[in-house]
Scaffold this motif. Structure first.
Motif, PDB file in Angstrom:
ATOM      1  N   THR A  17       4.513 -98.253  57.302  1.00 26.19           N
ATOM      2  CA  THR A  17       5.507 -98.871  56.423  1.00 26.19           C
ATOM      3  C   THR A  17       6.430 -97.863  55.782  1.00 26.19           C
ATOM      4  N   GLY A  18       6.058 -96.604  55.744  1.00 28.15           N
ATOM      5  CA  GLY A  18       6.886 -95.569  55.128  1.00 28.15           C
ATOM      6  C   GLY A  18       8.301 -95.531  55.668  1.00 28.15           C
ATOM      7  N   PRO A  19       8.483 -95.464  57.013  1.00 27.11           N
ATOM      8  CA  PRO A  19       9.846 -95.446  57.547  1.00 27.11           C
ATOM      9  C   PRO A  19      10.642 -96.702  57.184  1.00 27.11           C
ATOM     10  N   ALA A  20       9.975 -97.850  57.164  1.00 26.61           N
ATOM     11  CA  ALA A  20      10.692 -99.076  56.798  1.00 26.61           C
ATOM     12  C   ALA A  20      11.136 -99.015  55.343  1.00 26.61           C
ATOM     13  N   LEU A  21      10.259 -98.510  54.479  1.00 21.46           N
ATOM     14  CA  LEU A  21      10.651 -98.378  53.082  1.00 21.46           C
ATOM     15  C   LEU A  21      11.779 -97.381  52.929  1.00 21.46           C
ATOM     16  N   ALA A  22      11.699 -96.270  53.653  1.00 20.95           N
ATOM     17  CA  ALA A  22      12.757 -95.263  53.579  1.00 20.95           C
ATOM     18  C   ALA A  22      14.073 -95.839  54.063  1.00 20.95           C
ATOM     19  N   GLN A  23      14.029 -96.619  55.153  1.00 16.74           N
ATOM     20  CA  GLN A  23      15.252 -97.236  55.670  1.00 16.74           C
ATOM     21  C   GLN A  23      15.831 -98.180  54.639  1.00 16.74           C
ATOM     22  N   GLY A  24      14.984 -98.986  54.012  1.00 14.46           N
ATOM     23  CA  GLY A  24      15.457 -99.882  52.962  1.00 14.46           C
ATOM     24  C   GLY A  24      16.058 -99.112  51.803  1.00 14.46           C
ATOM     25  N   ASP A  25      15.462 -97.971  51.475  1.00 14.67           N
ATOM     26  CA  ASP A  25      15.981 -97.148  50.395  1.00 14.67           C
ATOM     27  C   ASP A  25      17.375 -96.627  50.713  1.00 14.67           C
ATOM     28  N   ARG A  74      24.787 -91.129  54.894  1.00 16.08           N
ATOM     29  CA  ARG A  74      24.063 -92.289  54.366  1.00 16.08           C
ATOM     30  C   ARG A  74      23.762 -93.313  55.456  1.00 16.08           C
ATOM     31  N   PHE A  75      24.109 -92.978  56.692  1.00 18.95           N
ATOM     32  CA  PHE A  75      23.872 -93.858  57.833  1.00 18.95           C
ATOM     33  C   PHE A  75      23.060 -93.131  58.900  1.00 18.95           C
ATOM     34  N   PRO A  76      21.821 -92.745  58.573  1.00 27.44           N
ATOM     35  CA  PRO A  76      21.007 -92.060  59.571  1.00 27.44           C
ATOM     36  C   PRO A  76      20.631 -93.021  60.706  1.00 27.44           C
ATOM     37  N   ALA A  77      20.267 -92.463  61.825  1.00 30.24           N
ATOM     38  CA  ALA A  77      19.821 -93.274  62.959  1.00 30.24           C
ATOM     39  C   ALA A  77      18.708 -94.208  62.499  1.00 30.24           C
ATOM     40  N   GLY A  78      18.777 -95.452  62.946  1.00 30.38           N
ATOM     41  CA  GLY A  78      17.754 -96.429  62.614  1.00 30.38           C
ATOM     42  C   GLY A  78      17.993 -97.187  61.329  1.00 30.38           C
ATOM     43  N   SER A  79      19.086 -96.907  60.624  1.00 28.01           N
ATOM     44  CA  SER A  79      19.327 -97.606  59.354  1.00 28.01           C
ATOM     45  C   SER A  79      20.346 -98.726  59.502  1.00 28.01           C
ATOM     46  N   GLY A  80      20.412 -99.274  60.705  1.00 24.39           N
ATOM     47  CA  GLY A  80      21.355-100.358  60.951  1.00 24.39           C
ATOM     48  C   GLY A  80      20.706-101.722  61.007  1.00 24.39           C
ATOM     49  N   THR A  81      19.423-101.800  60.700  1.00 27.00           N
ATOM     50  CA  THR A  81      18.742-103.088  60.700  1.00 27.00           C
ATOM     51  C   THR A  81      18.282-103.406  59.291  1.00 27.00           C
ATOM     52  N   GLY A  82      18.032-104.648  59.064  1.00 26.29           N
ATOM     53  CA  GLY A  82      17.642-105.083  57.724  1.00 26.29           C
ATOM     54  C   GLY A  82      18.823-105.750  57.047  1.00 26.29           C
ATOM     55  N   THR A  83      18.810-105.737  55.735  1.00 19.07           N
ATOM     56  CA  THR A  83      19.867-106.385  54.964  1.00 19.07           C
ATOM     57  C   THR A  83      21.031-105.414  54.834  1.00 19.07           C
ATOM     58  N   THR A  84      21.859-105.395  55.853  1.00 15.04           N
ATOM     59  CA  THR A  84      23.020-104.505  55.875  1.00 15.04           C
ATOM     60  C   THR A  84      24.145-105.154  56.665  1.00 15.04           C
ATOM     61  N   ARG A  85      25.355-104.819  56.289  1.00 16.55           N
ATOM     62  CA  ARG A  85      26.528-105.302  57.015  1.00 16.55           C
ATOM     63  C   ARG A  85      27.077-104.222  57.937  1.00 16.55           C
ATOM     64  N   ALA A  86      26.370-103.104  58.030  1.00 16.40           N
ATOM     65  CA  ALA A  86      26.793-102.016  58.913  1.00 16.40           C
ATOM     66  C   ALA A  86      26.740-102.488  60.356  1.00 16.40           C
ATOM     67  N   LEU A  87      27.835-102.293  61.066  1.00 18.79           N
ATOM     68  CA  LEU A  87      27.893-102.686  62.477  1.00 18.79           C
ATOM     69  C   LEU A  87      27.382-101.550  63.366  1.00 18.79           C
ATOM     70  N   PRO A  88      26.882-101.893  64.550  1.00 15.10           N
ATOM     71  CA  PRO A  88      26.384-100.868  65.470  1.00 15.10           C
ATOM     72  C   PRO A  88      27.415 -99.794  65.815  1.00 15.10           C
ATOM     73  N   ALA A  89      28.686-100.103  65.692  1.00 15.09           N
ATOM     74  CA  ALA A  89      29.737 -99.126  66.012  1.00 15.09           C
ATOM     75  C   ALA A  89      29.620 -97.856  65.167  1.00 15.09           C
TER      76      ALA A  89
END
Length: 146
Positions: A17-25, A74-89
């Motif tokens: 769960t650590g990476p998921a929490l970090a991504q959410g952070d 602020r957009f490291p690899a893997g931080s494009g999923t979850g509650t975000t409006r960041a597009l894959p581009a």
């Protein structure tokens, strides 16, 4: 023995769960930062609309410059999923994203220069251009609100 099995299971769960929490952070941190930028832009717009002294906004613009100078990190690899409006581009067109961000930093510096000069006309024009520069990044890299 049971105790150590429980410790091992707990440690495994934390590791997963650590990476998921970090991504959410990281997502929360960049969203909070962007909300702060939006609030600053609203306060700057009020100065433009009221034809106030633009010099009073220079510090806030400096804060925005500082935020955007580190924005792409602020957009490291893997931080494009979850509650975000960041597009894959953001990740597939990283060079374009970095260029758009660089344009924003450059435009904010122009806005700050106009603010420091105290020139209301130049400040108003630079503010409009800053909004356009911001929007130019939103279109390809941010999903519309749901």
């Amino acid at each position: 023995m049971k105790f150590w099995k429980c410790v091992a299971i707990f440690a495994s769960l934390v590791a997963l769960t650590g990476p998921a929490l970090a991504q959410g952070d990281v997502i929360t941190a960049r969203q909070d930062g962007l909300k702060g930028v939006a609030r600053q832009m609203e306060s700057i717009k009020a100065v433009v609309d009221q034809r106030g002294d633009p010099r009073a906004t220079a510090a806030a613009i400096g804060e925005m410059i500082g935020f955007f100078e580190g924005f792409t990190a602020r957009f490291p690899a893997g931080s494009g999923t979850g509650t975000t409006r960041a597009l894959p581009a953001i990740w597939t067109d990283r060079a374009g994203f970095e260029t758009a961000n660089g344009n924003m930093v450059t435009q904010l510096r122009a806005l700050q220069a106009a603010a420091n000069a105290g020139d209301q006309a130049a400040f108003g024009a630079a503010f409009q251009q800053t909004g356009a520069t911001c929007g130019a990044c939103h279109r390809p890299y941010r999903a519309p609100a749901r």
